[in-house]
Enzyme design. Sequence first.
Site, PDB file in Angstrom:
ATOM      1  N   HIS B 187       0.826  -1.207   0.000  1.00 52.68           N
ATOM      2  CA  HIS B 187       0.000   0.000   0.000  1.00 52.68           C
ATOM      3  C   HIS B 187       0.860   1.257   0.000  1.00 52.68           C
ATOM      4  O   HIS B 187       1.941   1.286   0.576  1.00 52.68           O
ATOM      5  CB  HIS B 187      -0.907  -0.009   1.237  1.00 52.68           C
ATOM      6  CG  HIS B 187      -1.975   1.022   1.198  1.00 52.68           C
ATOM      7  ND1 HIS B 187      -1.868   2.243   1.835  1.00 52.68           N
ATOM      8  CD2 HIS B 187      -3.170   1.027   0.577  1.00 52.68           C
ATOM      9  CE1 HIS B 187      -2.972   2.938   1.620  1.00 52.68           C
ATOM     10  NE2 HIS B 187      -3.787   2.228   0.855  1.00 52.68           N
ATOM     11  N   ASN B 295      -7.512  -3.853  10.060  1.00 49.81           N
ATOM     12  CA  ASN B 295      -8.528  -2.818  10.280  1.00 49.81           C
ATOM     13  C   ASN B 295      -9.924  -3.403  10.458  1.00 49.81           C
ATOM     14  O   ASN B 295     -10.616  -3.638   9.468  1.00 49.81           O
ATOM     15  CB  ASN B 295      -8.555  -1.849   9.096  1.00 49.81           C
ATOM     16  CG  ASN B 295      -7.333  -0.980   9.014  1.00 49.81           C
ATOM     17  OD1 ASN B 295      -6.594  -0.855   9.985  1.00 49.81           O
ATOM     18  ND2 ASN B 295      -7.119  -0.368   7.871  1.00 49.81           N
TER      19      ASN B 295
END
Lengths: 471, 471
Positions: B187, B295
């Site tokens: 990412h 997350n």
Amino acid sequence: MEGEEFKVAAKEMVDYIVDYLTNIRERRVVSEVEPGYLRPLLPHAAPDTPDQWKDIMTDIERVIMPGVTHWQSPYFHAYYPANVSYPAILADVLSDALGTIGFSWNASPACTELEVVMMDWLGQLIGLPQEFLFTPGGTGGGVILSTASEATLVALLSARSKKLKELGHTPISDHPPLVAYTSDQSHSSVERAGMFAGVRLRLVTSDEQFSMRGPALRQAILADIKEGLIPFYVVGTVGTTSACSYDNLKEIGEVTREFGLWFHVDAAYAGSALVCEEFRYLMIGLELAQSFNFNPHKWLLVNFDCSAMWYKNSNDVVDAFNVDPLYLKHENQEGLLPDYRHWQIPLGRRFRSLKLWFVMRMYGKQGLQAHIRRHVSLAHQFENHVKEDSRFEIFFPVTLGLVCFRLKNEDNAMNEKLLKNINAGGVVHMVPSKAKDVYFIRFAVCSVDTNSDDVKISWKEVKKQTDLLLN
Amino acid sequence: MEGEEFKVAAKEMVDYIVDYLTNIRERRVVSEVEPGYLRPLLPHAAPDTPDQWKDIMTDIERVIMPGVTHWQSPYFHAYYPANVSYPAILADVLSDALGTIGFSWNASPACTELEVVMMDWLGQLIGLPQEFLFTPGGTGGGVILSTASEATLVALLSARSKKLKELGHTPISDHPPLVAYTSDQSHSSVERAGMFAGVRLRLVTSDEQFSMRGPALRQAILADIKEGLIPFYVVGTVGTTSACSYDNLKEIGEVTREFGLWFHVDAAYAGSALVCEEFRYLMIGLELAQSFNFNPHKWLLVNFDCSAMWYKNSNDVVDAFNVDPLYLKHENQEGLLPDYRHWQIPLGRRFRSLKLWFVMRMYGKQGLQAHIRRHVSLAHQFENHVKEDSRFEIFFPVTLGLVCFRLKNEDNAMNEKLLKNINAGGVVHMVPSKAKDVYFIRFAVCSVDTNSDDVKISWKEVKKQTDLLLN
């Protein structure tokens, strides 16, 4: 949990929190639990199958409340305020339901666009110089960050990137020896920002008013340059956490201009007071800064988190960390509106501007001013109680909602003992600070609902504990 | 706004959001507004006196909704999920009312203690190795951070501090030339973390399965050492954003052991799937990592923000940025419970563990597993639709809720055009990615309520736009 069940549960929760906030005076402000109290109250693991909502509601009083120190209590005078308000809670509910992650304009345009306009509204409300606002063709603008810590860090990193570019360096670990400056009274988060960024941070000695002054800063800079270091960033504080003192922004600003340094102003607590014209003198010199930050989540009735940050030249931030993968690209990114992901440390972000919108509308400028003025007047009430008792002294002039006081003829240890007894009493809660080696007690007006009687009760408790200690 | 007025307003808002979420299919998933649409709809400044609540409610549809891209719509297939759930919203309401800022144990013990236990519950739920959990006398433990970006950065800074200590350096700008590693598929926030910290970040070329492998990492490390650089940190990804590919944790972990590097595992999206035993094979080798993050605010029904981070040795983090001013000191800080302010970038923090508590209890382990499995099965449904149409190819094997596909015999430009038309159609929303220079379209199952019919509708729209484009 389906919609209809949620409606019932939400009504219960809403009734519960209104009752909590309305009757908060009946609760002991400081929790009495011992470390480790909570684990034995819960099962060892999450349940296999769903629990009942009613059991969760019951557990709030059984498990959570014994361990809560009540930040919204009128007898909470520790740290600085962390205001909550009903309009902000309503905004959070809406933000939660939308669940948009507004990292770019395209990801949900309303999220970016409302923030742009709200940061202008808020900037106008506190009398910010026009250059900090969004203007067509201009480079200024505001953004909602999580905390003042993030603001200080983002500004520092932007300043570092800018300075390294000027020097023809890339921002990697073998860059030249940069050095940043702040007052010895500034918040610990400034020091942490220096650590995160891996740069030297010089604490400039403040004057007898705990104010960082131009000449002292200038002297520190010259000494560092002589040593071969490269100054690049200065943080000035409007309303320090320790004693609510004020750096001399004008003098500092002029020094930063002379040496080409980024000047960031941290008004985390005091910034909210700028909605009142009579406190604007505190920010004389702000026009010399590159960035300015304050926390509406402290003293302006907006629930945490909502830290307001403005730049004169937002390109300096955007250019500093621009990473642009295809999955985040969109057609409008060269447009008129910011992609806020470039303005902050995280990528994701909630729809926090709804809170600002609801609060500014439901209070109006006059309502926000009344809130600030009421708190300041309550601080002066407490100041007067202190002054009427010859055993005490006011340690530092009261300008906003913080009163710093101490036993006049006693040493630090005795003052420390007094505060310990006050907190042990369970009626009120305060924290200490120290400046130039003098220990003092901080009385901050925090709760939205604090009234004159509450302040009398708090003072009565201070007197009672003092009588017990000294007699 | 007083308590009784708030109760009425809250009921209106609750009814509004239930209606919004229940009937969200009727709304166009992507906003059609042009940049700058919102400002003309609002006054130039905040009102002087309070507005009426009813006007604010009206303005939600007038001002906000036209600019909302509906992340909770079953036709939203962009990025990755950002789940919302009713239990999490209820928890946020409670957290908002308490308004505690839990930076230390003392600031409100329940806030820290519930987080400690919830991070253990959550860790057990996903089958984390025991060393990552809080254990009496141990050094492991979890914390809720804002985002994976923050997690990657905190781990990097901790690793940097640790390495510099080993080398006898202080963490300031003239430290030796450190270098960190991650896959070319990882990412963008990893690259940004390197920029923030001012260290080199090497992108290791992934293999044909977009997986970072041990030998490639080892080769990159050896080359850098030869150049005089000092490796210190490696980020492995479980479920990349681009194509949901998986680094080989076991091979990477062994290389990091060989060279004494900090190994951080980022499972931002895929981590939620670990509540199902059948996906645990994805984290083979995790036991070799120093830190792990995923997350729950993506795919585990917990509203943003809630990023779960665990360390094997939390002392490495605490020691990295420990700043301890008097106003934050308290009597229990040497105790059994963490002061979470040392574990994160900001100082302040909300009572976010309430969300985890409410969600784990109201769904139960089985409810969370059912949610994940349903989404995975919907992804396979879409995969089958794609496979049945000979014009398309599946670009990368589907393991969880992401399907990567493209027009088989067409170039990147044609695929880009197709996606542009799909999004312009307004029925569904997807975003693209690119790996090894091949452009593809990402179909992510996002909304909690997505069902089989919704997936059919989304596929029908893809087919329709393809027919229009190719015929």
